[in-house]
Design a protein around this motif. Structure first.
Motif, PDB file in Angstrom:
ATOM      1  N   ARG A 231      24.418 -32.619  10.457  1.00  0.00           N
ATOM      2  CA  ARG A 231      24.300 -33.254   9.141  1.00  0.00           C
ATOM      3  C   ARG A 231      23.316 -32.494   8.254  1.00  0.00           C
ATOM      4  O   ARG A 231      23.511 -32.365   7.046  1.00  0.00           O
ATOM      5  CB  ARG A 231      23.859 -34.706   9.330  1.00  0.00           C
ATOM      6  N   HIS A 232      22.249 -31.972   8.857  1.00  0.00           N
ATOM      7  CA  HIS A 232      21.216 -31.278   8.089  1.00  0.00           C
ATOM      8  C   HIS A 232      21.260 -29.762   8.277  1.00  0.00           C
ATOM      9  O   HIS A 232      20.365 -29.061   7.799  1.00  0.00           O
ATOM     10  CB  HIS A 232      19.840 -31.814   8.488  1.00  0.00           C
ATOM     11  N   LEU A 233      22.289 -29.272   8.950  1.00  0.00           N
ATOM     12  CA  LEU A 233      22.486 -27.829   9.137  1.00  0.00           C
ATOM     13  C   LEU A 233      21.225 -27.162   9.684  1.00  0.00           C
ATOM     14  O   LEU A 233      20.766 -26.136   9.167  1.00  0.00           O
ATOM     15  CB  LEU A 233      22.910 -27.167   7.824  1.00  0.00           C
ATOM     16  N   ILE A 234      20.666 -27.730  10.722  1.00  0.00           N
ATOM     17  CA  ILE A 234      19.468 -27.144  11.333  1.00  0.00           C
ATOM     18  C   ILE A 234      19.899 -25.919  12.145  1.00  0.00           C
ATOM     19  O   ILE A 234      20.658 -26.041  13.112  1.00  0.00           O
ATOM     20  CB  ILE A 234      18.775 -28.156  12.257  1.00  0.00           C
ATOM     21  N   PRO A 235      19.455 -24.715  11.789  1.00  0.00           N
ATOM     22  CA  PRO A 235      19.870 -23.496  12.503  1.00  0.00           C
ATOM     23  C   PRO A 235      19.086 -23.315  13.797  1.00  0.00           C
ATOM     24  O   PRO A 235      18.163 -22.506  13.898  1.00  0.00           O
ATOM     25  CB  PRO A 235      19.578 -22.387  11.484  1.00  0.00           C
TER      26      PRO A 235
END
Length: 373
Positions: free
Chosen positions: A80-84
């Motif tokens: 959802r938060h595009l945490i890499p």
């Protein structure tokens, strides 16, 4: 499908959403990516502090013994938060590959506390996505302390392997496909690092007489590898669903606020239909991801059929939602300034991770015959 998280899993999901909102807010993404190394290191430290890195590690290996559904709750927030993050490769895939081996105890402890990272090299230049295609050769024996092995070969697309301290790789012994543990700084190992379009950093490995430690029984690794990869796939399916959910929500907000001819474009019936189609694709993907995750305890053939079906369909749904989101934003949707383009790029990479839709459709068809025999 009637599926609900437990209270503990809802807490995991809430903590993932809070971490993503605090460290990777979409409004500041471009600025944050300028400090990628520092922020990803801080993100990993936070995950270790929250116990996420220990969650997928079995209790007998010193971890928390969390379930695949626990991991799913976290991964939806990551998507959802595009945490890499290298969470799937480091904390899900590698522990599943080496679980129960005394030689991996120190590595699993380091992964759980966040002091080391590991990645898995399972694919080779001529093998496509076939886990059974292993030409990397292991020479030696399993006598003594199990370290009398040298590996020669290549591994492609080691997911999130650019910053790994250890690699778990497949190689072929006289007995068959086996798993080996290799230090990232081992003599004879050349690591080529690259950044993908979604900002994740991967690696290619070239092994030339690299000293390695045998994991488990020589020649018996393929079933373990297939199960571990299915677990990683299910984690990525949850991530894809979280990303789709965020892309859909951002698109609905844009349709409500963007005006043409004095009215919100969300009032145009054709765009309403497309938004509804996005919602249907999202819910279809969510159901498929849940079904696949809950199938991980099934017999191997049935498990692989369900996971392959989900991998293929969720990939198709993810690309559909991402592309529709970009198109409904108009020309600006392609710009890096909008989070929508970042969601589409991640969906493209998730669709390829551990096998494309075409690969898994072919695998599903092949396994259908086995299941019906």
């Amino acid at each position: 499908m009637n599926f609900e998280y437990s209270d503990e899993q809802r807490m995991l999901a809430d903590s993932a959403n809070r971490l993503g909102a605090d460290l990777w807010p979409s409004s500041d993404r471009l600025k944050l990516l300028e400090h990628f190394d520092t922020l990803t290191a801080h993100t990993s430290a936070q995950m270790a502090e929250l116990g996420w890195l220990m969650l997928p590690i079995a209790e007998e290996d010193g971890g928390l013994g969390g379930s695949a559904v626990d991991v799913m709750a976290i991964m939806e927030g990551i998507g959802r938060h595009l945490i890499p993050t290298s969470y799937v490769a480091n904390a899900v895939l590698v522990p599943a590959l080496v679980s129960g081996d005394p030689a991996a105890a120190d590595l699993l402890g380091a992964i759980g506390e966040g002091s080391a990272k590991a990645a898995a090299g399972l694919l080779e230049p001529d093998g496509g996505f076939d886990l059974g295609w292993v030409e990397c050769a292991a020479a030696g024996s399993s006598g003594g302390n199990g370290t009398d092995w040298t590996l020669t070969g290549e591994k492609l697309h080691v997911e999130d392997g650019a910053d790994a301290d250890w690699f778990v790789v497949t190689a072929r012994t006289d007995a068959g496909i086996s798993l080996f543990l290799v230090r990232a700084d081992a003599p004879g190992l050349a690591v080529s690092r690259f950044r993908a379009i979604d900002q994740h950093r991967h690696a290619r490995l070239k092994l030339d007489g690299v000293t390695a430690v045998l994991m488990g029984e020589a020649g018996a690794a393929l079933p373990t590898v297939e199960l571990a990869v299915d677990k990683a796939i299910c984690a990525h399916l949850a991530e894809a669903v979280g990303s789709m959910e965020a892309a859909h929500a951002a698109t609905l907000e844009y349709l409500r606020t963007r005006k043409q001819f004095g009215v919100a474009i969300g009032s145009f019936q054709s765009l309403q239909h497309r938004a509804v189609d996005m919602a249907i694709a999202l819910e279809e993907a969510r159901s498929m991801a849940y079904r696949a995750t809950l199938s991980l305890g099934l017999p191997a053939v049935e498990r692989r059929r369900v996971v392959s079906a989900a991998k293929a369909r969720v990939g198709q749904c993810g690309l559909y939602v991402g592309r529709q989101a970009v198109q409904l934003h108009g020309g600006v949707g392609f710009s890096d300034e909008l989070i929508i383009s970042h969601h589409l790029k991640r969906q493209m990479m998730l669709d390829c991770a551990y096998g494309s839709a075409e690969h898994h459709v072919a695998g599903f068809v092949a396994l259908q015959g086995v299941a019906g025999a």
